[in-house]
Each structure stands twice: as C-alpha cells, then as structure tokens.
Design a protein around this motif. Structure first.
Motif, short mmCIF file in Angstrom:
data_model
loop_
_atom_site.label_atom_id
_atom_site.label_comp_id
_atom_site.label_asym_id
_atom_site.label_seq_id
_atom_site.Cartn_x
_atom_site.Cartn_y
_atom_site.Cartn_z
N TYR A 193 0.85 -1.20 0.00
CA TYR A 193 0.00 0.00 0.00
C TYR A 193 0.88 1.25 0.00
N ALA A 194 1.89 1.24 0.86
CA ALA A 194 2.74 2.42 0.99
C ALA A 194 3.48 2.72 -0.31
N MET B 227 0.95 4.05 -2.92
CA MET B 227 0.47 5.39 -2.58
C MET B 227 1.60 6.41 -2.77
N ASN C 284 1.68 9.65 -5.38
CA ASN C 284 1.60 11.01 -4.84
C ASN C 284 2.93 11.77 -4.91
N LYS D 174 4.39 11.30 5.86
CA LYS D 174 3.21 10.81 5.17
C LYS D 174 3.44 9.36 4.70
N VAL D 175 4.63 9.12 4.16
CA VAL D 175 4.97 7.77 3.68
C VAL D 175 4.96 6.79 4.86
N TRP E 170 1.48 5.86 5.73
CA TRP E 170 0.92 4.83 4.83
C TRP E 170 1.43 3.44 5.21
N LYS E 171 2.72 3.40 5.55
CA LYS E 171 3.30 2.10 5.93
C LYS E 171 2.58 1.54 7.16
N GLU F 251 -0.39 2.45 8.31
CA GLU F 251 -1.82 2.31 8.11
C GLU F 251 -2.19 0.94 7.57
N LYS F 252 -1.52 0.55 6.48
CA LYS F 252 -1.86 -0.72 5.85
C LYS F 252 -0.61 -1.51 5.49
N THR G 290 -3.66 2.80 -7.30
CA THR G 290 -4.17 3.21 -6.00
C THR G 290 -5.46 2.46 -5.65
#
Lengths: 562, 160
Positions: free
Chosen positions: A260-261, A264, A268, A349-350, A353-354, A356-357, A557
């Motif tokens: 995911y990371a 994403m 971005n 932010k990265v 993401w790591k 988060e999922k 995404t």
C-alpha cells in the motif's frame, strides 16, 4: 595450432572464464562431449534441456557472470526456448550452444533439424549460425561480449556437426570491437546536472529501482542517494535485494501486488527516479492514471525502454552504476550546505501509509498461512539466503514477506513469468555458491514443471531446499477466478498430486511434510540444516489470497487489500 | 504519418529477417521495403516506409538501432530528402488507345521498354504521388500488371 571446432569451442569457453556448463548431450553435440573431459569445465548433466537453460540463468543471476548451456539440435534446442525467453525478458547474460545437423543437410528436414536461429530470433539479444569453422572463435568472443555488456541478454550459437569436427588454425581474439554495437555506459553530463537539480528541489521524491540496479551492481550508490537525501525506495520484483529491507526508507515492492505504501507513495510523489526499471504494466497499472503529478526521471541503458510506456521528463541513457556515480559526484560537494531538502513532511506521510496498511495476514487457528512460512524462512535465514521462486502466489508471497538484505539473492522469472523456473535456477545458484543456503519457494503446481531435476540435485550433491506452499490449486489463477470470474474454478484444482515426501525419497533426497503451524519453524530449521536436497511440503490454507491486489487495468491506488 | 527510414545494416544472412521480424513481432507496419548493397563492402542499405504516430516511430527507430546488425538509422522525414520509386506497368494499348497511352507516357516521362501488338510495358520513376497519379490515369485503358520497387531516398546536400 590447429584445433577442431569442438576443441575451439571448449578452449574458448575456458578462456572466457567459464567454470560450469549446464547441458544435455545428443547426436549433434557428441563431438563436443567427446572433448569435454579434456577441459577444466564442470559439466552439470540435467534431466531436461529446460532445466539446463534455467540453471544457467540462475547461475548468471546469482553471480553476475555469463551462464552457459549446451544442448543438441532439434528437440534439445527447442526445449530451451522457454528458458531463453525467460532470460531475455529479465536481461540475463546467458550463452546457449546448440548442436545443428551437418551443413550439407541444413534445410533438408534432416533428423533432429530445426531452424533454432529463426525460432529464437525474437527472444535472444543476438544469435548465430556458424557455417565456417574459421568464424567460430570470433563468434564465441562476440557472443560473450554481447551477452554481458549493454543491456545483458541471451545469445545463441548454433553449431553444425561438421563444423565441430573441421580443423582450423586457432587464434582467440583478445579484444573486440563491433562497428554496429556500442552500448552507452556513461551518462550525458547535461542530463546528470538536470537530475541533480530536480533531486535538490523535489519535495516528494521516490526512488523506483529496477533490475538494472542489480545488473550494474549499483546498490551501494543507490543507498547513498536514498540516505543522503532521505528518499523512500521502492523496487520492482527484479530489483528486490538492491536496498536492504530493514532500512526505514524501504517501502517494499510496488505494482499489482505491491505494498500500500509503495503504491500510494509513487502515486503522490512529485519526483520519480526510475533507475533501471521499465514501467512494466504490472508496475504501473492503468497507465493514464499513473503518477500524474510527478516529474519522471528515467535512467536505462536501453534507449527503447525510455518513453516506451510513459512520457519521461528527463531521459538518461546510461548504465545505472555510472549514472549514480556521476550523480553522486555532482551532488556530494554541496551536500553539507544543502542538507536533505526538507522531506520530513513527505516522509512522515509515507511512514503513515506504511503504518496504516502494512502487509499482513492472520496466523491463528490450525491451518498454516503461506505468508507465515515465508516469514519464518526469512527469520531463520536472517534474510541472507538465496531465494528462488516459481511463478504465481508463491512468487508474490516470497517477494512480499522475505526481508532481502543483499542483491542477487532473489531469483525469479519476472518478465516472462515461467512456472518451473525456480528449482533449476536454484540448482544453478547452488553450483555457483556451494556453501550458501539456496531455497526455492515453490507452489505445488509449478514445482511439477521441472521436478525431474531432483535427480540432478541429488547427483551433484547440491543441497537445494524446496519449500512447497501446497494449497492444491494453481493458486494465482484460482485467485483471479475467485475475484473476477465468479469463483468458476475451471481447471485450477490439482485433484491428483504426488506424495512429495515419497517423491523426494524416491529420487534420493529428503522429504518432510508439515500441517501444523506450530511445527513450521522446527521442520524448516531441520530441513535447512541437512546437507542434501530437501523437499518440505507445507500444507497451507487452500484459498488464501495474495494481497494487496490491483485488478488488471485499474489504477495502482485501487488496491484490494484483503 | 508516413515516415521513410534509411537503415544501414551489416550485409549478412538473416538481417532482413531480423528487421522484418521486429516489425511483425511488435505490430508495426511496413508499407514498402527496399534493400541493396552499398559501396562499402559488407554493408547494405534498407529503405523502409512505415506509418505511425510520433511515439511509434520513436520506438521503431530505437528498436532498429538496438538490433546488433544495425549501424545507423535515419528518419528522412526529419530532414530534407529526395525520394524516388520505380515502377513497371503492363498497359492495354490496343488500336485507338495506343496513341492516348503514348501521350501520357510522354507527359509523365515514362519509357516504353517493351512493345507488343496489344500492350506496352512502361518504366517510370518518381515520387510515390507521381506513380499513384499515373496509375489512376492509366487505369481506364486497362493496367494488366504492376511491379513497384518501393521508395528509396537520400538526404539532400543542402540542409537548412
């Protein structure tokens, strides 16, 4: 000194520094085999020519040297075609020597005749039919030069039987220059300056590394760039191991089954540094949606890779290592005054993401999860084994859950996606590194495509470990059927399978079966400690899926996460 | 858009197959192809006319350059160049038609290379447009056979 064609071939292989030849004899190469014992070459007799070419390929990927494969004409030659295409798609330096019927018979539909030069024209970097023994030494020199320089690839030499027996004065060229072949290694300095400028300015950069980083041995230079400018790193399947998985900047693989990371972050980013990668469809997903706001810098030694799939802002035709070295020379002097360009917000932010999922699975209950098996292998081997894979779910789980620490330790058929590749490739890697642990992460479908090479592994005492993630399905196809074809599991259930433990034993290897999650670690540890080839048949959750997954044709995404 | 590519290659067996295979394997079109030896021994010049947008032509040129047997690829569409093609035509020229056909032969500067009672074989050189115009003019008299070489081209000496 006058030598026969067969002697010229073997003497030239010796002079090219070849140590191992993977082969299978036949009528059209007996003259070469007749001379083979007189030369300091180790020959590995495989059980099927496909095994020979994959083993030569695995040897080349593990070492960076040219792998060599020797087979007879006709079926011997055609049996290598899948392996040649595999090496071609993944830019692996291999030289294939095929016997051919005697020159007067060429074109007559002679016994075991096939136009292998015609057949392999589109899946070799170059190929030759040698009609005059006087050309042979030059052709071999050129073949090794072509295979190993520029964008590496397979080169085939078709050698008629009468050319092998004809005598000629032998003189091996010391150097080589081809007027029609001059790959570009050094980058254009103006382009390097442009890249340096955008690297300094970027707020949301990402490195997207590909197989070119491994091929050019540029891992150290890549790590310098990532660490000096605090840039997150993602990589293709072909580049796993080019950047250590324990570095906080590591995002994991990107693309269809990427993290995911990684997906994403690349979607971005404001700057994508594509280094030795080629924007394959499995990486980009829907191309019109890919990284719309990013400036793209693309470094590749092959000009055809650049602008092929995506428009590129700064193209650089160069060898990755030469480019990264030049970039470092440009950036390093001002580094002290201009510390890591303020990427804190981006990196936070990265990191989110790591967090988060992350890649995940749930190893509860009595059924073994395949991801747990790979993670256990990773832990037991500290990320330092050579991992080969077959193709399908086993390949993706190995790519996702093994924490690679060094280049040339992940060997997998990325471009062509050849089932049956992993085991013979492991044999090739083990020949190169007899003391390292070499593990083929396999599926119960793929492993049966080159299972005959167990005899080779036993014969040459190559302690390759095969870990079968056995779900009784052609799992990746079943997963597609589940998600996109209304669970119509047509022709994907492997109802009848061999008893892999007995099969291993029948070949003289060792076999284990694990069904209990609690025993996975101990059985793997025991298997890895054995000095012989081993099959570990791990019975895993039958319908576990590889996640995340980007459906074909969707933007990267749009991931299915569970 | 139509592009004329001039490709200098090693004159050795299989080179034509490599080039043709590249076009067919990657789904590009060959409109015409012409190949002959150059003054330098061991080298041949190919002239290929092909159709594609900029991205496709860029790929074609790069892929051609990537072939180990290719020395040089020039897209003559990018420079000032002369282009010529030769054509042989077998035209119906019976009775009253004959004079009219011969008048067209004159206007187009064709050569009559074979004469028989009811037909003529004409040789004509020119750009693709000229040859196409001639074919459409002669069609009303009955063209029995056409053989065309495909374009050959060369850059002009004075470039801007």
């Amino acid at each position: 000194m006058e030598l026969t064609g067969a002697q010229i071939l073997l003497e030239s292989l010796r002079r090219e520094g070849v140590e191992v030849v993977f082969g299978f004899p036949g009528g059209a190469v007996i003259d070469i085999y007749d001379q083979l014992p007189n030369y300091p070459l180790r020959h590995v007799l495989v059980r099927h020519e496909q095994g020979a070419i994959h083993a030569a390929d695995g040897y080349a990927r593990a070492t960076g040297k040219v792998g060599v494969c020797l087979v007879t004409s006709g079926p011997g030659a055609t049996n290598t075609v899948t392996g040649i295409a595999t090496a071609y798609m993944d830019s692996v330096p291999v030289v294939i020597i095929t016997g051919q019927v005697p020159t007067p018979l060429i074109g007559n539909d002679a016994f075991q005749e096939v136009d292998i030069v015609g057949i392999t024209r589109s899946c070799t970097k170059h190929n030759y039919l040698v009609k005059e023994v006087g050309d042979l030494a030059r052709v071999i020199k050129e073949a090794f030069y072509l295979a190993s320089t520029g964008r590496p690839g397979p080169v085939l030499i078709d050698l008629p039987k009468d050319v092998q027996t004809r005598l000629t004065e032998y003189k091996y060229p010391k150097t080589i220059k081809m007027r029609s072949y001059n790959p570009t290694y050094a980058p254009n300095p103006k382009q390097v300056a442009k890249v340096a400028e955008v690297v300094r300015r970027a707020k949301k950069p990402i490195i997207y590394a590909g197989g070119g980083v491994i091929a050019s041995e540029a891992s150290e230079e890549l790590a310098w760039l990532a660490r000096s400018f605090d840039i997150p790193v993602t990589a293709t399947l072909m580049a796993l191991g080019c950047f250590p998985a324990d570095d906080p900047r590591w995002l994991g693989m990107l693309g269809m089954h990427g993290t995911y990371a990684a997906n994403m972050a690349i979607s971005n980013a404001d700057l994508i540094l594509a280094i030795g990668s080629r924007f394959d469809d499995r990486v980009t997903g829907k191309i019109s949606e890919f990284a719309k706001n990013a400036k793209i810098v693309h470094i590749d030694i092959d000009p055809t890779s650049i602008q092929k799939n995506v428009p590129v802002h700064i193209p650089v035709v160069a060898d990755c290592k030469s480019f990264l070295t030049a970039l470092r020379q440009t950036l390093e002097p001002t580094l002290a005054e201009q510390p890591a360009a303020g990427h804190e917000a981006w990196n936070a932010k990265v990191a989110a993401w790591k967090e988060e999922k992350p890649l995940s699975y749930n190893q509860e209950g009595a059924v073994i999860k395949p991801q747990y098996v790979v993670e256990t292998i990773s832990r037991l081997t500290k990320g330092e084994a050579i991992i080969t894979t077959e193709v399908g779910q086993n390949q993706m789980w190995a790519a996702q859950f093994y924490a690679f620490t060094r280049p040339r330790s992940f060997i997998s058929s990325g471009g062509l996606g050849t089932m049956g590749f992993g085991f013979p490739a492991a044999i090739g890697a083990q020949m190169a590194y007899p003391d390292r642990l070499v593990i083929d992460v396999a599926g119960d479908g793929s492993i049966q495509m080159c299972i005959q090479e167990l005899a080779t592994a036993v014969c040459y005492k190559l302690p390759v470990k095969i870990v079968i993630l056995n779900n009784g399905y052609l799992g990746m196809v079943r997963q597609w059927q589940e998600l996109f074809y209304k669970k119509n599991y047509c022709a994907t259930c492997l109802d009848v399978a061999p008893d892999f433990v007995k099969l291993a034993e029948a070949y003289g290897a060792a076999g284990f079966r694990v069904t209990d999650p609690a025993k996975v670690e101990s059985v793997l540890a025991e298997a890895f400690a054995l000095p012989c080839p081993v099959i570990v048949d791990v019975v895993v959750d039958r319908e576990e899926n590889v996640a995340p997954m980007v459906p074909a044709g969707k933007s990267i995404t749009e991931m299915i996460l569970v | 858009m139509r592009h004329i590519l001039s490709i200098l290659v090693e004159n050795e067996p299989g080179v034509l197959a490599r080039v043709a295979g590249l076009f067919s394997g990657r789904g590009y079109n060959i409109e015409s192809l012409n190949v002959a030896p150059t003054l330098t021994e061991g080298l041949s010049m190919m002239t290929i006319t092909t159709i594609g947008d900029e991205a496709i032509i860029e790929q074609i040129v790069k892929q051609l350059r990537k072939l180990v047997t290719t020395l040089k690829v020039v897209d003559l569409t990018d420079v000032k160049a002369v282009e010529r093609e030769m054509m042989l035509l077998r035209v119906d020229a019976e009775g009253s038609k004959r004079a009219e056909v011969l008048r067209i032969v004159d206007i187009f500067r064709c050569k009559v290379v074979d004469v028989s009672p009811d037909e003529l074989v004409l040789e004509v050189t020119g750009t693709q447009d000229k040859l196409t115009a001639l074919v459409s003019l002669l069609q009303r008299y009955g063209i029995k056979e056409v053989a065309r070489t495909g374009s050959v081209a060369m850059r002009r000496g004075m470039q801007e």
